[in-house]
Write an enzyme that holds these catalytic residues in place. Structure first.
Site, short mmCIF file in Angstrom:
data_model
loop_
_atom_site.label_atom_id
_atom_site.label_comp_id
_atom_site.label_asym_id
_atom_site.label_seq_id
_atom_site.Cartn_x
_atom_site.Cartn_y
_atom_site.Cartn_z
N TYR A 186 72.05 87.68 95.95
CA TYR A 186 72.03 86.74 94.82
C TYR A 186 71.62 85.35 95.30
CZ TYR A 186 73.46 83.59 91.16
OH TYR A 186 73.45 82.59 90.22
N ARG A 225 82.17 74.99 96.06
CA ARG A 225 82.63 73.73 95.44
C ARG A 225 82.85 73.88 93.94
NH1 ARG A 225 77.85 69.90 94.99
NH2 ARG A 225 77.54 71.34 93.26
N ARG A 254 81.56 82.43 84.85
CA ARG A 254 80.47 82.77 85.76
C ARG A 254 81.10 83.05 87.11
NH1 ARG A 254 77.07 78.44 86.59
NH2 ARG A 254 75.19 79.69 86.73
N PHE A 308 63.68 64.84 103.71
CA PHE A 308 63.83 65.61 102.48
C PHE A 308 64.67 66.87 102.72
CE2 PHE A 308 62.25 69.17 99.93
CZ PHE A 308 62.45 68.70 98.65
#
Length: 410
Positions: free
Chosen positions: A168, A212, A225, A285
């Site tokens: 997933y 989290r 969920r 980044f």
């Protein structure tokens, strides 16, 4: 910009917070004039302010491609996240989403707040996408197609095993890592990274978010969920939602620590990926979110507050990470510091204590062997509080600077 109390406790947060505030104002002024690009960059700033600041430092061509890539996947994620959409409606949209991005006439209203705005005006996103170079379009389409198919699969499938969990996370985040590597390669600034390392970059971030966001996800209306794998949580409780109840606090924290320990598997791959990057802007980044992830894991580890509310890095520490992350020395320093923080919280009676310590000590060894630890100061050393008069003076200076910047902007 951060509460007065937080600045009193961490006075060295003040300057990084000020720089972050100024950078945010500068980024707002850099929004392109064309309506479709203006919409995309304004939306990027709304859905992820810190990401928006980091992306602004990329070269124009790559910056545009990454902006569109991110927003396309946020739009796809908005469809997946909306639990009010019937499965028979949602699944076909997820599977065909990679085609819809070529069609400025297509739209599908869903989501809430800024995400609803994104979906309602997705024609701007399609218009901008069609202006990207062909190699960028192909990379974005390929990843969107694979991610949509993977999301559709897990609409109808529970996350039962750790293998399911990894699969997933691959679909919703590992593919993001692969896609970004393709965009970096298409830009000519980087060589194409190995798929396994790119995948780990995404999994480390996604697993951190899943850990989290336990409480937010489990309390989702109209339907919870659930992303924590049954193979892990069933060792501690009968139902995943049982972790949020106070009477299960001990077991909940043990389960949490098991989840964090699982996420730590990816640290070495992440360090290898980042150490191979050549372009400074691409490096920042990639590095800043990874440091934020290990910092968040350090705060969540052995912390029952994950099941009571939101646990996240304070804004001042986030500002420090954004300000100070320039080289691999900074990354090694941050990974070492936060792994030390986590290590200090390990309870020897925790069922996974030995496994956790082994993984933390392994990353500490890697950081030490880099030979770069002494070249950067600690991210997390506490500083002595300033007296109240000094803080008031600092706040006055800040107010004057912000007033000046606002006047110039107008």
């Amino acid at each position: 910009m951060g509460s007065l109390g937080a600045i009193l406790k961490h006075p060295d947060d003040f300057y990084p917070l000020l720089k972050l505030k100024m950078a945010a104002k500068h980024a707002e002024k850099q929004i392109p004039a064309q309506p479709h690009w203006g919409f995309c960059y304004s939306m990027l700033h709304k859905v992820s302010r810190s990401f928006s600041l980091v992306i602004q430092q990329l070269g124009t061509e790559l910056r545009d491609a990454v902006c569109i890539f991110y927003l396309v996947l946020r739009a796809l994620d908005t469809v997946e996240d909306d639990t009010s959409i019937p499965t028979d409606v949602k699944v076909p949209i997820l599977i065909a989403f990679h085609k819809h991005i070529y069609d400025p006439e297509w739209h599908f209203s869903c989501g809430t707040k800024e995400y609803k705005v994104l979906m309602d005006q997705i024609h701007h996103l399609s218009t901008a996408f069609l202006e990207l170079g062909k190699s960028y379009q192909e990379a974005i389409e390929d990843i969107t197609k694979k991610m949509g198919a993977g999301m559709a699969k897990f609409i109808c499938k529970e996350v039962e095993t750790v293998d399911d969990y990894d699969e997933y996370c691959h679909y919703v985040a590992g593919l993001v890592g692969l896609g970004l590597s393709k965009l970096f390669d298409a830009s000519g600034f980087e060589d194409l990274a190995p798929d396994d390392l790119s995948n780990s970059m995404g999994l480390f971030l996604q697993k951190t978010n899943i850990i989290r966001d336990y409480l937010e996800d489990i309390n989702e209306i109209p339907k919870s969920r659930m992303f924590w794998p049954r193979q892990i949580w069933s060792k501690y409780v009968n139902k995943l939602e049982d972790l949020k109840y106070e009477e299960n606090s001990v077991k909940a924290v043990q389960c949490l620590n098991d989840m964090v320990t699982n996420a730590l598997i990816h640290m070495d791959d992440c360090l290898k990926y980042m150490s191979a990057l050549r372009d400074p802007a691409i490096f920042r980044f990639c590095a800043i979110p990874q440091i934020m992830a290990i910092g968040t894991l350090a705060l969540c580890y052995n912390n029952v507050e994950v099941f009571r509310g939101v646990v996240k890095m304070r804004r001042g520490l986030t500002a420090k990470v954004i300000d100070r992350t320039r080289t691999m020395a900074d990354v090694y320093r941050a990974f070492f510091d936060f792994s030390c923080m986590m290590k200090s919280k390990v309870d020897r009676n925790d069922p996974n204590a030995e496994k956790t310590l082994n993984r933390l000590e392994a990353v500490q060894k890697t950081c030490k062997e880099s030979g770069l630890l002494n070249k950067r100061r600690s991210y997390i050393n506490e500083s002595k509080p300033y007296n109240s008069t000094m803080v008031i003076l600092l706040m006055i200076v800040l107010a004057i600077i912000l007033a000046y910047l606002s006047k110039r902007a107008n």
